[in-house]
Design an enzyme around this catalytic site. Structure first.
Site, short mmCIF file in Angstrom:
data_model
loop_
_atom_site.label_atom_id
_atom_site.label_comp_id
_atom_site.label_asym_id
_atom_site.label_seq_id
_atom_site.Cartn_x
_atom_site.Cartn_y
_atom_site.Cartn_z
N LYS A 136 36.01 -4.44 52.42
CA LYS A 136 36.15 -3.77 51.11
C LYS A 136 37.58 -3.97 50.57
CE LYS A 136 37.07 0.85 50.94
NZ LYS A 136 38.20 1.30 50.10
N ASN A 137 38.58 -3.72 51.43
CA ASN A 137 39.96 -3.73 50.93
C ASN A 137 40.54 -5.13 50.77
OD1 ASN A 137 39.77 -1.01 50.74
ND2 ASN A 137 41.03 -0.55 52.53
N CYS B 290 44.42 12.01 44.92
CA CYS B 290 43.06 12.08 45.43
C CYS B 290 43.11 13.02 46.62
CB CYS B 290 42.58 10.69 45.83
SG CYS B 290 43.34 10.12 47.35
N ARG C 183 49.42 9.95 46.12
CA ARG C 183 49.17 8.51 45.91
C ARG C 183 49.91 7.98 44.66
NH1 ARG C 183 44.19 7.38 48.46
NH2 ARG C 183 44.76 5.19 48.41
N ASP D 45 43.53 4.42 58.41
CA ASP D 45 42.10 4.41 58.09
C ASP D 45 41.23 4.57 59.33
OD1 ASP D 45 42.30 2.01 55.36
OD2 ASP D 45 42.78 4.15 55.52
N ARG E 49 31.13 4.56 49.51
CA ARG E 49 32.21 3.80 48.90
C ARG E 49 32.67 2.68 49.80
NH1 ARG E 49 37.20 6.88 46.72
NH2 ARG E 49 37.66 4.68 46.46
C1 EPZ Z 1 45.55 1.04 50.78
O1 EPZ Z 1 45.77 2.10 49.89
C2 EPZ Z 1 44.09 1.12 51.19
N1 EPZ Z 1 43.25 0.94 50.00
C3 EPZ Z 1 43.82 2.48 51.84
O2 EPZ Z 1 42.48 2.47 52.28
C4 EPZ Z 1 44.74 2.62 53.06
O3 EPZ Z 1 44.55 3.88 53.62
C5 EPZ Z 1 46.19 2.45 52.62
O4 EPZ Z 1 46.36 1.19 51.95
C6 EPZ Z 1 47.16 2.49 53.81
O5 EPZ Z 1 46.84 1.48 54.71
C7 EPZ Z 1 43.03 -0.32 49.54
O6 EPZ Z 1 43.52 -1.30 50.08
C8 EPZ Z 1 42.13 -0.43 48.34
P1 EPZ Z 1 49.68 2.38 50.14
P2 EPZ Z 1 47.13 2.13 49.02
O7 EPZ Z 1 50.18 2.06 48.77
O8 EPZ Z 1 47.58 0.76 48.70
C9 EPZ Z 1 53.10 5.57 49.33
C10 EPZ Z 1 40.35 3.29 52.54
O9 EPZ Z 1 40.01 4.21 53.29
N2 EPZ Z 1 53.27 4.90 48.03
O10 EPZ Z 1 49.82 1.37 51.22
O11 EPZ Z 1 46.91 3.09 47.89
C11 EPZ Z 1 51.75 6.25 49.44
O12 EPZ Z 1 51.80 7.54 48.88
C12 EPZ Z 1 41.59 3.43 51.71
O13 EPZ Z 1 39.77 2.18 52.43
C13 EPZ Z 1 54.27 5.36 47.17
O14 EPZ Z 1 54.98 6.32 47.47
O15 EPZ Z 1 48.15 2.79 50.04
C14 EPZ Z 1 51.52 6.29 50.93
O16 EPZ Z 1 52.22 7.38 51.47
C15 EPZ Z 1 42.08 4.85 51.71
N3 EPZ Z 1 54.43 4.73 45.96
C16 EPZ Z 1 52.17 5.00 51.42
O17 EPZ Z 1 53.05 4.58 50.36
C17 EPZ Z 1 53.66 3.65 45.59
O18 EPZ Z 1 53.88 3.11 44.48
C18 EPZ Z 1 51.21 3.85 51.70
O19 EPZ Z 1 50.33 3.77 50.59
C19 EPZ Z 1 52.67 3.20 46.48
C20 EPZ Z 1 52.50 3.84 47.69
#
Ligand code: EPZ
Length: 420
Positions: free
Chosen positions: A22-23, A116, A121, A304, A396
């Site tokens: 998916k990702n 969410c 996020r 995850d 999802r």
């Molecule tokens: C991706 O989400 C995945 N989704 C998530 O999978 C996964 O849990 C996550 O990466 C962590 O591995 C997809 O790939 C579609 P991040 P993402 O940006 O990119 C902070 C699932 O279950 N952050 O890597 O949204 C954020 O708050 C989903 O399939 C900022 O502060 O996660 C978090 O604490 C859930 N500012 C950390 O970084 C930003 O601009 C990592 O988030 C971006 C992120």
């Protein structure tokens, strides 16, 4: 809203086929905005998030034919570079249309995804990177407005590794003028996969999968034909289900090389994992040992997989500790597991799990995608009947989970909600 009814106590035994990731599919679908012509994605899982992204691409003016496991995307007559709140609020990964739209069409209006269940996020890193590439960013009534005559390559250093932030900016940089260097990038396999697709489209991406990614932008990119990698989190989820039930499961297409930290943790708990051709066999012959887990960016232990491993620690012989370092609120499964008889105490992002607990079936509520999967796994080992409600969360990210589990001996059925 549908639910899944499970009668626990059955050992899983047989073969499960792992679907496409998916990702990986989500950013690659967004990458189709970077070129005209027709792109073909193969091995795409049949998931709600794929449908949501397809609906968004259609709204943006693309023709999208979803015939799982294939998705065809081709340019329509016109482009409307606007991603509305109604679609973005369903799936925050929609923010990944921002980079391609502003890079290709010089403007984009994308709803801020908002928080969410698992945390606030934010997308500040996405916006910081686009500004460095030369986009003008304004926020208006919950929307991000980004404009740029032509993005120009530069160096971007992330404050923390962000998966979709890295992917958004890789796609923007692929059409920027000159070279972009992303530093402190996310190293997930899905990021590496996007790099492979951008290279097929004519960009020159090196270092994807490491923390420094170089992208030589092009004036124009070509459509692509690409088969998506297997889903490591789906594979890991079924490994945990097999281990929890003391079963013996052969996982076909499991990307073992992308599951290093998960496999290491499972083996430490007493799970036997071995490669058989391009399949992986999971068995759990004896008692489960407790584990101390701390979620980290890849290649560390994946957030995850945290909820799923927590269920396994509930039935291990001893006390386990779990530290959730990525998201601020990813323990929603805990109260539901406690209702099933688990002994879990949380303090902030720290959980202490005492086992072995005798889990009893109950009606439980799914919240985020992986929490839902953990409740299904708990139902597989609990005594009696468990009803996991609101399984649209599960749909999802897991393709026909109840069917894949029933095929290996679980007593799990989907109950359609009469009220639709
Ligand atoms: C991706 O989400 C995945 N989704 C998530 O999978 C996964 O849990 C996550 O990466 C962590 O591995 C997809 O790939 C579609 P991040 P993402 O940006 O990119 C902070 C699932 O279950 N952050 O890597 O949204 C954020 O708050 C989903 O399939 C900022 O502060 O996660 C978090 O604490 C859930 N500012 C950390 O970084 C930003 O601009 C990592 O988030 C971006 C992120």
């Amino acid at each position: 809203m549908d639910s899944i009814r499970i009668i626990g106590g059955k050992r899983l035994s047989g073969n499960i086929k792992v679907s496409g990731a998916k990702n990986a599919a989500l950013p690659i679908l967004c990458a189709t905005l970077l070129s005209d012509g027709e792109s073909l994605l193969r091995n795409v899982p049949k998931l709600r998030d794929i449908e949501t992204t397809s609906a968004l691409l259609r709204f943006l003016g693309r023709n999208v034919d979803v015939a799982a496991p294939e998705v065809k995307v081709h340019a329509g007559a016109q482009v409307r570079p606007e991603a509305p709140y109604e679609l973005v609020k369903q799936m925050r990964a929609s923010v990944m249309v921002l980079g391609p739209l502003v890079a290709r069409f010089g403007k984009a209006k994308v709803s801020l995804p908002g928080g969410c269940q698992i945390g606030s996020r934010p997308v500040d890193q996405h916006l910081m990177g686009l500004e460095k590439l030369g986009a003008t960013i304004t926020l208006e009534r919950g929307y991000v407005i980004a404009t740029a005559p032509r993005l120009r390559g530069c160096e971007i250093v992330f404050d923390m590794p962000t998966v979709t932030g890295t992917e958004n900016l890789m796609m923007a940089a692929a059409l920027a003028k000159g070279r972009t260097t992303l530093v402190n990038s996310a190293k997930e396999p899905e990021v590496e996969e996007l790099g492979r697709v951008l290279n097929k489209m004519g960009a020159r991406v090196t270092g994807a999968g490491t923390d420094v990614i170089e992208i030589e932008g092009r004036d124009e990119l070509a459509p692509f034909d690409h088969a998506i990698i297997a889903d490591r989190i789906e594979a890991g989820t079924y490994m945990v289900a097999a281990a929890a039930t003391g079963g013996d499961v052969l996982l076909e297409n499991a990307p073992l090389e992308d599951l290093g930290s998960t496999v290491a943790a499972l083996k430490k708990m007493g799970v036997e994992i071995s490669r058989e051709g391009n399949a992986v066999r999971i068995r759990r012959p004896g008692a489960l040992q407790p584990i101390d887990l701390s979620t980290e960016p890849h290649p560390g232990f994946p957030t995850d997989m945290q909820a799923q491993m927590m269920v396994l620690s509930c039935i291990a012989e001893g006390t386990s500790t779990i530290l959730e370092n990525i998201f601020e609120n990813r323990f929603m499964h805990v109260p539901e597991l406690v209702r099933m008889g688990a002994d879990i105490h949380t303090e902030g992002n720290h959980a202490t799990v005492k086992g072995p607990a005798k889990l009893q079936g109950a009606n439980v509520m799914a919240t985020d995608l992986r929490a839902s999967a953990s409740l299904v796994i708990a139902g597989l080992v609990a005594e009696g009947e468990t009803n996991v409600l609101r399984v649209y969360h599960l749909d999802r990210g897991y393709e026909h989970m109840e069917e894949k589990l029933s095929a290996v001996g679980a007593n799990a059925v989907r109950v359609q909600d009469q009220h639709g």
